[in-house]
Design an enzyme around this catalytic site. Structure first.
Site, PDB file in Angstrom:
ATOM      1  N   CYS A  14       0.868  -1.159   0.000  1.00 51.53           N
ATOM      2  CA  CYS A  14       0.000   0.000   0.000  1.00 51.53           C
ATOM      3  C   CYS A  14       0.910   1.214   0.000  1.00 51.53           C
ATOM      4  O   CYS A  14       2.068   1.121   0.379  1.00 51.53           O
ATOM      5  CB  CYS A  14      -0.891  -0.014   1.237  1.00 51.53           C
ATOM      6  SG  CYS A  14      -2.349   1.001   1.042  1.00 51.53           S
ATOM      7  N   CYS A  90      -4.272  -1.044  -2.166  1.00 54.03           N
ATOM      8  CA  CYS A  90      -4.793   0.304  -2.400  1.00 54.03           C
ATOM      9  C   CYS A  90      -4.611   0.650  -3.874  1.00 54.03           C
ATOM     10  O   CYS A  90      -3.692   0.151  -4.530  1.00 54.03           O
ATOM     11  CB  CYS A  90      -4.147   1.338  -1.489  1.00 54.03           C
ATOM     12  SG  CYS A  90      -2.451   1.743  -1.826  1.00 54.03           S
ATOM     13  N   CYS A  98       5.801  -0.818  -9.699  1.00 54.17           N
ATOM     14  CA  CYS A  98       6.345  -1.589  -8.584  1.00 54.17           C
ATOM     15  C   CYS A  98       7.712  -2.142  -8.956  1.00 54.17           C
ATOM     16  O   CYS A  98       8.014  -2.321 -10.135  1.00 54.17           O
ATOM     17  CB  CYS A  98       5.419  -2.749  -8.232  1.00 54.17           C
ATOM     18  SG  CYS A  98       3.868  -2.212  -7.496  1.00 54.17           S
TER      19      CYS A  98
END
Length: 173
Positions: A14, A90, A98
């Protein structure tokens, strides 16, 4: 999965790593029965765990010692755990680029509203955290009940994605 098997490593991501991902880490580490080992991290960690997250976990007798808000950078270092699964919880984290995780873990987006963003009375905020807990607990329970060894990678990916849509389907019904 045999009792001798190494636990599957799961990372919950998140942006702030102060509420949803922390709650998910605690749920999986307690309820995973040694078959799963959970971690959490954030792209821009708040630096502290939200007190409402600690309160709900303490109230449900989860282990909260050692829970901390941390950067996903910690898991890019040599010797860091290699994950089998990475779940974003989220929408902001799901939209970010990422890191490339070693071992190519299975990934899925399990977004849910941020209880830490709720403004209102303490009771209203606590209710938002309770809702987040229920959603995460349900999704993690569904995940842990999957016959992981019996599913091919494509089928497993489909099931992981379905779990993330579980709340959306319930809200539309």
């Amino acid at each position: 999965m045999s009792d001798q098997a190494a636990p599957l490593k799961v990372l919950f991501l998140c942006t702030g790593n102060s509420a949803r991902s922390i709650i998910a880490e605690a749920i999986m580490n307690r309820d995973g029965g040694g078959h799963f080992l959970a971690y959490s991290a954030g792209s821009h960690p708040k630096g502290e765990v939200n007190p409402y997250a600690v309160r709900i976990l303490d109230g449900l007798r989860y282990q909260t010692d050692g829970l901390r808000s941390k950067s996903w950078d910690e898991f890019e270092t040599p010797g860091a755990p290699r994950f089998d699964f990475v779940f974003t919880v989220c929408d902001d984290a799901a939209a970010e680029v990422c890191p490339i995780w070693p071992g190519h873990p299975m990934t899925a987006h399990w977004g849910l509203p941020d209880p830490a963003a709720v403004e209102g009375s303490p009771a209203e905020i606590a209710l938002a955290f309770a809702d987040a807990y229920r959603t995460l607990n349900n999704r993690i329970g569904l995940f842990m009940s999957l016959p992981l060894a019996a599913l091919d990678r494509l089928s497993l990916q489909h099931r992981l994605n379905e779990i993330g849509r579980e709340r959306e389907a319930a809200q539309e019904a």
